[in-house]
Design a protein around this motif. Sequence first.
Motif, PDB file in Angstrom:
ATOM      1  N   VAL A   1     -12.373  -2.194   8.803  1.00 35.04           N
ATOM      2  CA  VAL A   1     -13.838  -2.098   8.789  1.00 35.04           C
ATOM      3  C   VAL A   1     -14.337  -1.503  10.104  1.00 35.04           C
ATOM      4  N   PHE A   2     -13.793  -2.009  11.228  1.00 35.62           N
ATOM      5  CA  PHE A   2     -14.203  -1.493  12.537  1.00 35.62           C
ATOM      6  C   PHE A   2     -13.898  -0.001  12.653  1.00 35.62           C
ATOM      7  N   LEU A   3     -12.709   0.400  12.206  1.00 38.01           N
ATOM      8  CA  LEU A   3     -12.293   1.808  12.326  1.00 38.01           C
ATOM      9  C   LEU A   3     -13.329   2.728  11.686  1.00 38.01           C
ATOM     10  N   PHE A   4     -13.807   2.357  10.497  1.00 31.17           N
ATOM     11  CA  PHE A   4     -14.747   3.258   9.823  1.00 31.17           C
ATOM     12  C   PHE A   4     -16.151   3.180  10.402  1.00 31.17           C
ATOM     13  N   ASN A   5     -16.524   2.039  10.966  1.00 34.78           N
ATOM     14  CA  ASN A   5     -17.797   1.979  11.690  1.00 34.78           C
ATOM     15  C   ASN A   5     -17.745   2.918  12.898  1.00 34.78           C
ATOM     16  N   TYR A   6     -16.613   2.866  13.605  1.00 30.98           N
ATOM     17  CA  TYR A   6     -16.412   3.732  14.773  1.00 30.98           C
ATOM     18  C   TYR A   6     -16.402   5.209  14.356  1.00 30.98           C
ATOM     19  N   LEU A   7     -15.636   5.514  13.303  1.00 35.55           N
ATOM     20  CA  LEU A   7     -15.510   6.899  12.852  1.00 35.55           C
ATOM     21  C   LEU A   7     -16.857   7.437  12.378  1.00 35.55           C
ATOM     22  N   ASN A   8     -17.622   6.589  11.707  1.00 33.93           N
ATOM     23  CA  ASN A   8     -18.933   6.989  11.202  1.00 33.93           C
ATOM     24  C   ASN A   8     -19.846   7.443  12.347  1.00 33.93           C
ATOM     25  N   LYS A   9     -19.863   6.664  13.440  1.00 31.62           N
ATOM     26  CA  LYS A   9     -20.702   6.998  14.593  1.00 31.62           C
ATOM     27  C   LYS A   9     -20.202   8.263  15.295  1.00 31.62           C
ATOM     28  N   LEU A  10     -18.868   8.394  15.374  1.00 36.71           N
ATOM     29  CA  LEU A  10     -18.290   9.571  16.018  1.00 36.71           C
ATOM     30  C   LEU A  10     -18.604  10.835  15.213  1.00 36.71           C
ATOM     31  N   VAL A  11     -18.512  10.732  13.885  1.00 40.01           N
ATOM     32  CA  VAL A  11     -18.799  11.880  13.018  1.00 40.01           C
ATOM     33  C   VAL A  11     -20.264  12.296  13.137  1.00 40.01           C
ATOM     34  N   GLU A  12     -21.148  11.321  13.295  1.00 37.40           N
ATOM     35  CA  GLU A  12     -22.575  11.637  13.488  1.00 37.40           C
ATOM     36  C   GLU A  12     -22.765  12.507  14.738  1.00 37.40           C
ATOM     37  N   LYS A  13     -22.046  12.144  15.812  1.00 37.94           N
ATOM     38  CA  LYS A  13     -22.119  12.928  17.049  1.00 37.94           C
ATOM     39  C   LYS A  13     -21.582  14.338  16.828  1.00 37.94           C
TER      40      LYS A  13
END
Length: 633
Positions: A492-504
């Motif tokens: 769950v954490f990995l995709f929360n992190y990836l989601n924010k990184l992809v937004e950037k």
Amino acid sequence: MDYFKKLTDLLKMEREADKEAYLKQTANSSVAERRAAGLVWYPISIMGTEPSRGDYLTVSVERPSHQDITHQLRFGAQAVLFSNHNTQTDRVEGIISYQYNNQLKINIYTDELPDWSKNGKLGVELLFDDNTYDDMFVALKTAEFLYKTEKEGNIVKVLTGLKAPTFNKTLVSKTFDGLNHIQQSAVNNILAANELAIIHGPPGTGKTTTLVKAIGQIAAIEQVLVVAPSNAAVDLLSEKLSKDGLRVLRIGNPVRISDSLTELTLDYQTNMHPYMKECKKLKKQASEYKNLAHKYKRSFGKAERDQRKALFDEAHKIMKEVSKAEEFVVNDLVEKAQVITATLAGSNHYTIKHLKFNTVFIDEAGQALEPACWIPILKAQKVVLTGDHCQLPPTIKSKDAGKLGFNDTLLEKCVLLYPEAVTLLNLQYRMNSSIMEYPSKVFYNSTLTAHPTVANRLLLEDNTPFTFIDTAGSGYQEKLEGTSTTNPDEAVFLFNYLNKLVEKIKSGSSEADFPTIAVISPYREQIRLLKEQLVNTPDLKEFEPYISINTIDSFQGQERDLVVISLVRSNSNGDIGFLADIRRMNVAITRAKKKLVLIGDSATLGKLTFYEGLITYAESVNGYKSVWEFMEK
């Protein structure tokens, strides 16, 4: 202990472990369970039949359902065609001669389809593969004989450490377009070698490019055999060699078939040969004679019996002519090929079984079981081993055999024995230097250098290329799922992190230059969770085409701009299972081009020196982060 006796004993242990695992999967299990395990296609539809070489009948089948289930049915495997009408007797054994997508062909040793094939549902089941083991045992026995023979077996003596390899010192070094200085040196070393040359190719150093150039140089003068442990590795080389303008004949059936690769296969080239038009006519004629013979009923007189026999005799006579013509076609194709490619076991295929080669190349030798390597080696005067023994090792079923040295590859042994035969490719074209530095230090004695074109490239201008996110103390605990391990909170954490990184990333990228992303984990169950998590992260929906999720092993040989690794293990015992095989982690880390993110529990992982060093390295490049830093934002 005698070199080959030890190898033979270890191979016996491996075969027993492999057979035991197979029987465990199949004993007292239903067809549905064996299908789920990838051992069975069931139900199947018969698409057609045709006479084949010798007394075989080729049966073409298709699986109309359960197409999403991955399977182990492959070209060359022993299999059985069966009916569920009466499982004790309604079965006939054969060899899979073709497999692609949801279709395959099985050659069964019979003139015609059995009567029971019209009753009940049919299936094809994989049998335990004794043939490959038999080939390995024969190769070891032959090598042992040559090892003990005074005047023969020069290559055997070199590879086992009895004689040092020699080189032609008078050969003038050549210059090759498209290669850097160390790659040029590797090709020249191969050309000068009399018995053995080795290319040690760490990730991103252009091993395949170098290998293709070397093969091309030798193939311009004489026929070359090129082999590798897996179909995928053979296919990759076959395609690149063909694009380089060489006449390639791919023995066996590639698992991954592209239009260009299909044309390289023996099946395709045989079918396109001018002589085959006449063969097809003769086969059709033989089938018609057999069909006429089958029209006679069981109660008939002597005249009908004689007529039936005459029809069968004529069909057999025609098929003998067909076999001779097909043999000529195959021999013609083999003779005209500049490069013959096959798997290690495929090098014993009937079409090339009798052939000898001056030079045999074994690619991905770091993943090859040594007994399998001896099958093609016995055809050679000179052997070129290429690969990286610091990446994925061969798959070993017997833990006991592995502990006794069965996982020590021939590549590894020869690198230690003969450093003068080794060229280490040390200029890499994949990774930012910060990603490269730690694996270079641990696995390659800090010899790797990043090419200027990749050394400083970044995913984002303000982004650290090497990041370790520490989940220690977060309560993200691992869970046992069957024989695999998961960490749901980490997923769950990995995709929360990836989601924010992809937004950037999105704000500074267009669709054309959006980066490729790999989400990697060592555990299959964690992969399942991660795939579910992607589906349940709607904000990432539009970026799914750029995101690949799979195990470490499946990414060998590939690269992505961004790699995020879920390390999973988090427990109070410091138990990290097969994460302790750091060669696997070398593969995972070195897939990344611009940014690498590792997510794991330092308290669990840090008990192994490799991971302790990795975390310390992350700190030194300002890449160490605590999971709490991301939770606060």
